[in-house]
Scaffold this motif. Structure first.
Motif, PDB file in Angstrom:
ATOM      1  N   GLN A  31       0.631  -1.022  -0.358  1.00  0.00           N
ATOM      2  CA  GLN A  31      -0.385   0.325  -0.294  1.00  0.00           C
ATOM      3  C   GLN A  31       0.681   0.917  -0.231  1.00  0.00           C
ATOM      4  O   GLN A  31       2.060   1.369   0.287  1.00  0.00           O
ATOM      5  CB  GLN A  31      -0.853  -0.022   1.570  1.00  0.00           C
ATOM      6  N   GLY A  32       0.539   2.415  -0.594  1.00  0.00           N
ATOM      7  CA  GLY A  32       1.131   3.597  -0.036  1.00  0.00           C
ATOM      8  C   GLY A  32      -0.524   4.707  -0.720  1.00  0.00           C
ATOM      9  O   GLY A  32      -1.115   4.812  -0.519  1.00  0.00           O
ATOM     10  N   LEU A  33       0.436   5.782  -0.603  1.00  0.00           N
ATOM     11  CA  LEU A  33      -0.112   6.894  -0.133  1.00  0.00           C
ATOM     12  C   LEU A  33      -0.916   7.875  -1.981  1.00  0.00           C
ATOM     13  O   LEU A  33       0.659   7.630  -2.578  1.00  0.00           O
ATOM     14  CB  LEU A  33       0.018   8.301   0.498  1.00  0.00           C
ATOM     15  N   SER A  34      -2.409   8.047  -1.885  1.00  0.00           N
ATOM     16  CA  SER A  34      -2.396   8.120  -3.537  1.00  0.00           C
ATOM     17  C   SER A  34      -1.460   9.181  -4.580  1.00  0.00           C
ATOM     18  O   SER A  34      -0.680   9.586  -4.889  1.00  0.00           O
ATOM     19  CB  SER A  34      -3.720   8.899  -3.913  1.00  0.00           C
ATOM     20  N   ALA A  35      -1.356  10.388  -3.155  1.00  0.00           N
ATOM     21  CA  ALA A  35      -0.804  11.691  -3.302  1.00  0.00           C
ATOM     22  C   ALA A  35       0.884  11.469  -3.636  1.00  0.00           C
ATOM     23  O   ALA A  35       1.352  12.313  -4.666  1.00  0.00           O
ATOM     24  CB  ALA A  35      -1.062  12.803  -2.351  1.00  0.00           C
ATOM     25  N   GLU A  36       1.068  10.247  -2.681  1.00  0.00           N
ATOM     26  CA  GLU A  36       3.086  10.491  -3.177  1.00  0.00           C
ATOM     27  C   GLU A  36       2.950  10.039  -4.525  1.00  0.00           C
ATOM     28  O   GLU A  36       4.126  10.237  -5.032  1.00  0.00           O
ATOM     29  CB  GLU A  36       3.207   9.610  -2.080  1.00  0.00           C
ATOM     30  N   LEU A  37       2.313   9.038  -4.499  1.00  0.00           N
ATOM     31  CA  LEU A  37       2.447   7.600  -5.580  1.00  0.00           C
ATOM     32  C   LEU A  37       1.950   8.566  -7.037  1.00  0.00           C
ATOM     33  O   LEU A  37       2.468   8.161  -8.472  1.00  0.00           O
ATOM     34  CB  LEU A  37       1.566   6.524  -5.765  1.00  0.00           C
ATOM     35  N   GLY A  38       0.990   9.272  -6.674  1.00  0.00           N
ATOM     36  CA  GLY A  38       0.606  10.040  -8.221  1.00  0.00           C
ATOM     37  C   GLY A  38       1.275  11.211  -8.443  1.00  0.00           C
ATOM     38  O   GLY A  38       0.433  12.248  -8.985  1.00  0.00           O
ATOM     39  N   ALA A  39       2.463  12.206  -7.398  1.00  0.00           N
ATOM     40  CA  ALA A  39       3.357  13.456  -7.489  1.00  0.00           C
ATOM     41  C   ALA A  39       3.907  13.091  -9.266  1.00  0.00           C
ATOM     42  O   ALA A  39       4.179  12.705  -9.439  1.00  0.00           O
ATOM     43  CB  ALA A  39       4.355  12.841  -6.452  1.00  0.00           C
ATOM     44  N   GLY A  40       4.006  14.805  -9.560  1.00  0.00           N
ATOM     45  CA  GLY A  40       4.482  14.686 -10.352  1.00  0.00           C
ATOM     46  C   GLY A  40       4.551  14.246 -11.779  1.00  0.00           C
ATOM     47  O   GLY A  40       2.514  14.573 -12.157  1.00  0.00           O
ATOM     48  N   ILE A  41       4.696  14.524 -13.308  1.00  0.00           N
ATOM     49  CA  ILE A  41       3.821  13.932 -14.322  1.00  0.00           C
ATOM     50  C   ILE A  41       3.801  12.522 -14.331  1.00  0.00           C
ATOM     51  O   ILE A  41       4.173  11.404 -13.907  1.00  0.00           O
ATOM     52  CB  ILE A  41       5.385  14.479 -15.153  1.00  0.00           C
ATOM     53  N   VAL A  42       3.261  12.659 -15.620  1.00  0.00           N
ATOM     54  CA  VAL A  42       2.215  11.442 -15.797  1.00  0.00           C
ATOM     55  C   VAL A  42       3.046  10.234 -15.665  1.00  0.00           C
ATOM     56  O   VAL A  42       2.595   9.113 -14.933  1.00  0.00           O
ATOM     57  CB  VAL A  42       1.249  11.381 -17.204  1.00  0.00           C
ATOM     58  N   PRO A  43       4.256  10.076 -16.791  1.00  0.00           N
ATOM     59  CA  PRO A  43       5.304   8.961 -17.118  1.00  0.00           C
ATOM     60  C   PRO A  43       5.713   8.536 -15.337  1.00  0.00           C
ATOM     61  O   PRO A  43       5.550   7.803 -14.948  1.00  0.00           O
ATOM     62  CB  PRO A  43       5.671   9.319 -17.489  1.00  0.00           C
ATOM     63  N   GLU A  44       5.511   9.323 -14.646  1.00  0.00           N
ATOM     64  CA  GLU A  44       6.576   9.794 -12.789  1.00  0.00           C
ATOM     65  C   GLU A  44       5.824   8.481 -12.513  1.00  0.00           C
ATOM     66  O   GLU A  44       5.693   7.503 -11.409  1.00  0.00           O
ATOM     67  CB  GLU A  44       6.913  10.711 -12.279  1.00  0.00           C
ATOM     68  N   ARG A  45       3.959   9.246 -12.544  1.00  0.00           N
ATOM     69  CA  ARG A  45       2.456   8.089 -11.484  1.00  0.00           C
ATOM     70  C   ARG A  45       2.876   6.744 -12.924  1.00  0.00           C
ATOM     71  O   ARG A  45       2.580   5.893 -11.134  1.00  0.00           O
ATOM     72  CB  ARG A  45       1.775   9.159 -11.966  1.00  0.00           C
ATOM     73  N   VAL A  46       3.038   6.623 -13.590  1.00  0.00           N
ATOM     74  CA  VAL A  46       2.267   5.068 -14.061  1.00  0.00           C
ATOM     75  C   VAL A  46       3.925   4.348 -13.666  1.00  0.00           C
ATOM     76  O   VAL A  46       3.566   3.736 -13.097  1.00  0.00           O
ATOM     77  CB  VAL A  46       2.554   5.071 -15.886  1.00  0.00           C
ATOM     78  N   GLY A  47       5.472   4.820 -13.741  1.00  0.00           N
ATOM     79  CA  GLY A  47       6.198   4.349 -13.404  1.00  0.00           C
ATOM     80  C   GLY A  47       5.896   3.899 -11.971  1.00  0.00           C
ATOM     81  O   GLY A  47       6.706   2.920 -11.217  1.00  0.00           O
ATOM     82  N   ARG A  48       5.397   5.271 -10.885  1.00  0.00           N
ATOM     83  CA  ARG A  48       5.194   4.259  -9.877  1.00  0.00           C
ATOM     84  C   ARG A  48       4.639   3.047  -9.372  1.00  0.00           C
ATOM     85  O   ARG A  48       4.019   2.432  -8.349  1.00  0.00           O
ATOM     86  CB  ARG A  48       4.859   5.566  -8.661  1.00  0.00           C
ATOM     87  N   LEU A  49       3.435   3.285 -10.428  1.00  0.00           N
ATOM     88  CA  LEU A  49       2.053   2.414 -10.239  1.00  0.00           C
ATOM     89  C   LEU A  49       2.369   0.797 -10.432  1.00  0.00           C
ATOM     90  O   LEU A  49       2.577  -0.301 -10.334  1.00  0.00           O
ATOM     91  CB  LEU A  49       0.934   2.349 -10.391  1.00  0.00           C
ATOM     92  N   ALA A  50       3.380   0.817 -12.006  1.00  0.00           N
ATOM     93  CA  ALA A  50       4.246  -0.423 -11.632  1.00  0.00           C
ATOM     94  C   ALA A  50       5.609  -0.694 -11.395  1.00  0.00           C
ATOM     95  O   ALA A  50       5.386  -1.999 -11.095  1.00  0.00           O
ATOM     96  CB  ALA A  50       5.215   0.528 -13.271  1.00  0.00           C
ATOM     97  N   ASP A  51       5.902  -0.184 -10.458  1.00  0.00           N
ATOM     98  CA  ASP A  51       7.033  -0.535  -9.666  1.00  0.00           C
ATOM     99  C   ASP A  51       6.186  -1.222  -8.139  1.00  0.00           C
ATOM    100  O   ASP A  51       6.094  -2.136  -7.760  1.00  0.00           O
ATOM    101  CB  ASP A  51       7.366   1.020  -8.584  1.00  0.00           C
ATOM    102  N   LEU A  52       4.919  -0.924  -7.656  1.00  0.00           N
ATOM    103  CA  LEU A  52       4.038  -1.400  -7.479  1.00  0.00           C
ATOM    104  C   LEU A  52       3.958  -2.626  -7.214  1.00  0.00           C
ATOM    105  O   LEU A  52       3.955  -3.509  -6.495  1.00  0.00           O
ATOM    106  CB  LEU A  52       3.023  -0.368  -6.633  1.00  0.00           C
TER     107      LEU A  52
ATOM    108  N   TRP B  11      -4.863  12.797  -9.177  1.00  0.00           N
ATOM    109  CA  TRP B  11      -3.735  12.002  -9.531  1.00  0.00           C
ATOM    110  C   TRP B  11      -4.098  11.190 -10.730  1.00  0.00           C
ATOM    111  O   TRP B  11      -2.169  11.013 -11.412  1.00  0.00           O
ATOM    112  CB  TRP B  11      -3.186  11.712  -8.670  1.00  0.00           C
ATOM    113  N   PHE B  12      -4.696  10.345 -10.802  1.00  0.00           N
ATOM    114  CA  PHE B  12      -4.410   9.224 -12.229  1.00  0.00           C
ATOM    115  C   PHE B  12      -5.877   9.768 -12.661  1.00  0.00           C
ATOM    116  O   PHE B  12      -6.201   8.913 -13.358  1.00  0.00           O
ATOM    117  CB  PHE B  12      -4.766   8.151 -11.664  1.00  0.00           C
ATOM    118  N   SER B  13      -6.158  10.940 -13.170  1.00  0.00           N
ATOM    119  CA  SER B  13      -7.294  10.908 -13.778  1.00  0.00           C
ATOM    120  C   SER B  13      -7.117  11.891 -14.814  1.00  0.00           C
ATOM    121  O   SER B  13      -6.146  12.953 -14.927  1.00  0.00           O
ATOM    122  CB  SER B  13      -8.497  11.974 -13.698  1.00  0.00           C
ATOM    123  N   ASP B  14      -7.748  11.788 -16.173  1.00  0.00           N
ATOM    124  CA  ASP B  14      -7.710  11.954 -17.395  1.00  0.00           C
ATOM    125  C   ASP B  14      -6.738  12.266 -18.596  1.00  0.00           C
ATOM    126  O   ASP B  14      -5.953  13.160 -19.064  1.00  0.00           O
ATOM    127  CB  ASP B  14      -7.949  13.901 -17.065  1.00  0.00           C
TER     128      ASP B  14
END
Length: 319
Positions: A41-62, A99-102
């Motif tokens: 588990q993680g915090l949405s705001a932390e996983l969703g920080a930065g630009i879109v590729p960074e957000r996707v990358g953190r989800l992929a790492d999870l 963080w993960f919309s649109d």
């Protein structure tokens, strides 16, 4: 981000991963042969920080952090607070999940991981999880509500979610249940979500207990105070009445065999059940004989259901 492996053995069936994207936190599970083998588990705001590729990358790492060494998932499923365009793989929820919309989340995550990615509303994923491995097992008509940052609603009939226009998921959290004049972000006034989400309960409790503590501690403080303070117990009863108002409308429309209550406010059910029962009482001919149960999978219901969704996607690919 935190996680754990409960020590379950890894079987021979398809390995799938489920992610539950909530307004506060993201939870993930890896499952095989109907068994959860790892959680994180993680915090949405932390996983969703930065630009879109960074957000996707953190989800992929999870996702990859959940996998046994040397393995690849057959598919990944996502449950997300909606509205969600399942076909396009896009979340449209700037209000509680910005963080993960649109942007094309599923397409980008699929490209990053190299495996199919499916998505659905978080209430649907929670319902799928509880029906597969929790309080909804063996019921053909199951209603699920999740009391969290907002309110999620899903109705399953023979394992399939009830859909609305063009396959969209009905947003039952926006039933009007009060006369409050303040407009919800959906545009209506008096929405159930405004009145009876966990967020609303926290607000009600802080008005009595004060706000000199972190918001995450409010629920536990309220539960503890209710033991000795009648005014706090009354708050839970009042909250239950508001939960029951929306539930009464859903029972009348959907006629479920069982209603499962999940989300982060669900542990308070013993305290708000009395008030909820007041709203659900009807005269004989109008009584809906549905059983009301607490979710059994706790905070991981949505992630487990997302893994169930992923398993269905994996089986579609293999015919």
């Amino acid at each position: 981000m935190s996680g754990g492996v409960p020590g379950a053995s890894v079987g021979a069936g398809p390995l799938t991963v489920g992610l539950d994207l909530g307004g506060t936190g993201v939870r993930g599970v890896a499952r095989r042969d109907g068994v959860t083998i790892a959680t994180a588990q993680g915090l949405s705001a932390e996983l969703g920080a930065g630009i879109v590729p960074e957000r996707v990358g953190r989800l992929a790492d999870l996702v990859t952090g959940l996998l046994p060494p040397g393995t690849t998932p057959a598919a990944v499923g996502i449950g997300a607070s909606g509205p969600v365009d399942n076909d396009a793989g896009v979340i449209h929820n700037q209000d509680t999940l910005p963080w993960f919309s649109d942007f094309p989340l599923t397409a980008l995550l699929q490209a990053r991981l190299g495996v199919p990615v499916a998505i659905d509303n978080d209430a649907v994923s929670a319902a799928l999880g509880e029906q597969a491995a929790g309080a909804g097992q063996h019921y053909g008509r199951m209603l699920m509500i999740t009391l969290g940052t907002g309110i999620g609603v899903a109705m399953l009939v023979d394992g399939r979610p009830v859909r609305g226009l063009n396959g969209a998921h009905p947003e039952g959290g926006h039933l009007p249940v009060t006369a409050e004049p303040d407009a919800c972000y959906c545009g209506l006034t008096g929405c159930w979500e405004q009145a009876a989400s966990r967020t609303a309960l926290q607000r009600m409790l802080r008005a009595r207990l004060g706000a000199d503590h972190p918001l995450r501690e409010t629920m536990n403080r309220g539960i503890a105070a209710a033991v000795t303070d009648p005014s706090v117990r009354d708050i839970f009863v009042e909250y239950g009445v508001l939960v029951g108002r929306g539930l009464a409308a859903l029972h009348a429309l959907y006629q479920p065999e069982v209603t499962v209550i999940g989300g982060s406010a669900a542990p308070c059910l013993p305290l708000f059940a009395e008030g909820m029962g007041r709203s659900l009482r009807r005269s004989g001919p109008f009584t809906v004989p549905t059983e009301v149960r607490s979710a059994q999978l706790g905070d991981h219901a949505g992630a487990v259901g997302a893994a169930v969704l992923a398993l269905a996607r994996a089986r579609e690919r293999t015919g």
